[in-house]
Design an enzyme around this catalytic site. Structure first.
Site, short mmCIF file in Angstrom:
data_model
loop_
_atom_site.label_atom_id
_atom_site.label_comp_id
_atom_site.label_asym_id
_atom_site.label_seq_id
_atom_site.Cartn_x
_atom_site.Cartn_y
_atom_site.Cartn_z
N TYR A 76 0.82 -1.22 0.05
CA TYR A 76 0.14 0.04 0.00
C TYR A 76 0.85 1.10 0.12
CZ TYR A 76 -3.28 -3.33 2.18
OH TYR A 76 -4.14 -4.30 2.58
N TYR B 90 -13.71 -5.32 6.39
CA TYR B 90 -12.47 -5.46 5.52
C TYR B 90 -12.18 -7.06 5.96
CZ TYR B 90 -7.70 -6.07 4.71
OH TYR B 90 -6.60 -6.69 3.94
N ASP C 203 -15.80 -13.03 10.84
CA ASP C 203 -14.19 -12.87 10.55
C ASP C 203 -13.70 -12.43 11.92
OD1 ASP C 203 -11.64 -12.12 10.09
OD2 ASP C 203 -12.31 -10.96 8.17
N LYS D 193 -4.33 -13.32 12.52
CA LYS D 193 -3.48 -12.22 13.27
C LYS D 193 -2.77 -12.69 14.70
CE LYS D 193 -4.30 -8.50 10.93
NZ LYS D 193 -5.47 -8.32 10.00
C1 LIG Z 1 -5.88 -8.69 8.71
C2 LIG Z 1 -7.27 -9.15 8.32
C3 LIG Z 1 -7.76 -10.01 7.28
C4 LIG Z 1 -6.52 -10.37 6.22
O1 LIG Z 1 -5.78 -10.88 6.94
P1 LIG Z 1 -4.31 -11.38 5.97
O2 LIG Z 1 -3.32 -12.36 6.85
O3 LIG Z 1 -3.51 -9.97 6.15
O4 LIG Z 1 -4.42 -11.90 4.71
C5 LIG Z 1 -9.02 -10.51 7.12
N1 LIG Z 1 -9.92 -10.07 7.98
C6 LIG Z 1 -9.66 -9.24 9.02
C7 LIG Z 1 -10.63 -9.02 9.87
C8 LIG Z 1 -8.44 -8.88 9.26
O5 LIG Z 1 -8.14 -7.85 10.29
#
Ligand SMILES: *Cc1c(COP(=O)(O)O)cnc(C)c1O
Length: 422
Positions: A18, A146, A240, A269
């Site tokens: 980015y 996201y 998610d 994460k």
């Molecule tokens: C960071 C994140 C992703 C993507 O994870 P990556 O390991 O960067 O591919 C997807 N969903 C959420 C909520 C995130 O915080």
């Protein structure tokens, strides 16, 4: 500070995320990390105010995780998971199944959050194929959401903040709805669910806090309402929890706070405590059993090369040990109290439209896009690493942060606003 030679030499070789590399200031050279601190090439130390994209929940290089990874390195760093199983992946799957609520008992490993979301989406598509409804290929996703950077996950990100426009034509058209907080928003979501009922596979949301789409909050009622609506329509609900999982909001998982069990859950994460890449897609038994069949065609059609990497699984085990042995959730709540006291007064600054906090996450929302480079320079000069995005200046510190270091972060944001940074 003069950049080290390895940095200047690589300035055009290392392609950064980015980043308009032609005009952006050079990145900070980090050569070490310990606890809540990053060490720069010139020896300065910065408090990591964002836990390196929300991963380093126990701080950096926690000795328990380091020891577990070293030990695993001596035994078995990696082996493919196709036709082979190893104890680290097997025991971690069992452990995550026990940790997740309800019958979220079936764990598919991958190596990044985006891929774990893709796996959840593919599982949902296959679930409908098994029911003879292969035409159900679309998802309801939410404004401000996201879910990753890959082509499929981009399609379920916020269409304005996300990259929809840039990749229009290349990414799938999903049904984007407002997060159903108010009655009007719920009516709108119901109308969308009705209008698209024959083509929908499921609904995807980050529970309680939408992360990289703008750090917007909603409450447990929204999650319960969405669970009822999706259940009534037979739609799969995907949570998610890549950002919200593992203590960030003061709960092990956000869905637990709501008493809601989604059909599919994604984790990444903080799963390995900020050490190695690993992600998991966790399914409820009904979803898993839809694949459990004599027909080989009904297998889940995914399989990343490094899935269930043994070093990463060992790190995840050690990270979960720390949640068992150390008071991480209490620490998150103590951070919340300190953020509440420190951030609330910042609402009076001109150019600040909102301040909010939940668990170990504090957000200052500005009236327009933050001047990211100016904020980074301001914070680094004060011994803090912050990286605002869009209109949001935020902190998501390691859960182990001490009160003084957290105060340094809060003071950095306060002095930035005081100095007129926007
Ligand atoms: C960071 C994140 C992703 C993507 O994870 P990556 O390991 O960067 O591919 C997807 N969903 C959420 C909520 C995130 O915080």
């Amino acid at each position: 500070m003069a950049a080290p030679q390895w940095q200047t030499e690589s300035a055009r070789h290392l392609w950064r995320p980015y980043t308009q590399m032609k005009t952006a200031p050079p990145p900070l050279p980090v050569v070490g990390a310990e606890g809540v601190h990053l060490t720069l090439a010139d020896g300065r130390r910065l408090v990591d105010g964002v836990s390196s994209w929300w991963t380093a929940c126990h701080g950096h290089r926690h000795p328990h995780i380091m020891a577990a990874v070293r030990d695993q390195l001596d035994r078995l760093p990696h082996v493919m998971l196709g036709g082979i199983v190893h104890p680290m992946a097997a025991t971690l799957a069992t452990r995550l199944a026990r940790l997740c609520p309800g019958d979220l008992d079936h764990v598919f490993f991958s190596e990044s959050g985006s891929v774990s979301v893709e796996v959840a989406m593919k599982a949902a598509l296959q679930w409908w194929q098994h029911r003879g409804e292969a035409g159900r290929t679309r998802f309801v996703a939410f404004a401000g959401g996201y879910h990753g950077d890959t082509l499929a996950t981009m399609s379920v990100c916020d269409p304005e903040e996300g990259m929809h426009r840039r990749f229009a034509g290349a990414i799938a058209q999903q049904v984007i709805a407002p997060v159903p907080r108010t009655l009007a928003e719920r009516a709108r979501v119901q109308a969308l669910l009705d209008a698209h009922q024959d083509t929908l596979a499921g609904v995807i949301l980050e529970p309680l806090v939408q992360g990289a789409g703008g750090m917007r909050f909603h409450d447990v009622d929204t999650l319960r309402w969405l669970r009822r609506e999706t259940e009534a329509r037979g739609l799969l609900l995907i949570f998610d929890e890549i950002m919200t999982g593992f203590g960030r909001l003061g709960h092990t998982l956000a869905c637990e706070a709501a008493g809601v069990v989604p059909d599919l859950l994604t984790l990444s994460k903080a799963l390995t405590g900020g050490t190695l890449p690993l992600a998991a897609t966790v399914a409820r038994t009904a979803v898993f059993e839809s694949f459990w069949h004599d027909d080989p065609e009904r297998a889940l059609m995914h399989g990343p090369t490094y899935m269930g990497n043994a070093l990463a699984c060992a790190a995840a085990h050690a990270s979960l040990d720390l949640f068992d042995q150390e008071p991480r959730l209490q620490q998150a709540r103590a951070i919340e109290a300190q953020l509440a006291a420190g951030l609330a007064p910042l609402a009076r600054h001109e150019g600040v439209v909102d301040v909010r906090w939940r668990g170990a996450l504090g957000v200052v929302q500005l009236a327009g896009p933050a001047d990211r480079d100016a904020w980074v320079a301001h914070a680094a000069a004060r011994g803090v690493w912050l990286r605002p995005f869009n209109d949001v200046v935020y902190t998501a510190p390691p859960l182990v942060i001490d009160a003084d270091s957290l105060q340094a972060i809060v003071d950095t944001i306060a002095t930035g606003l005081g100095a007129g940074l926007r």
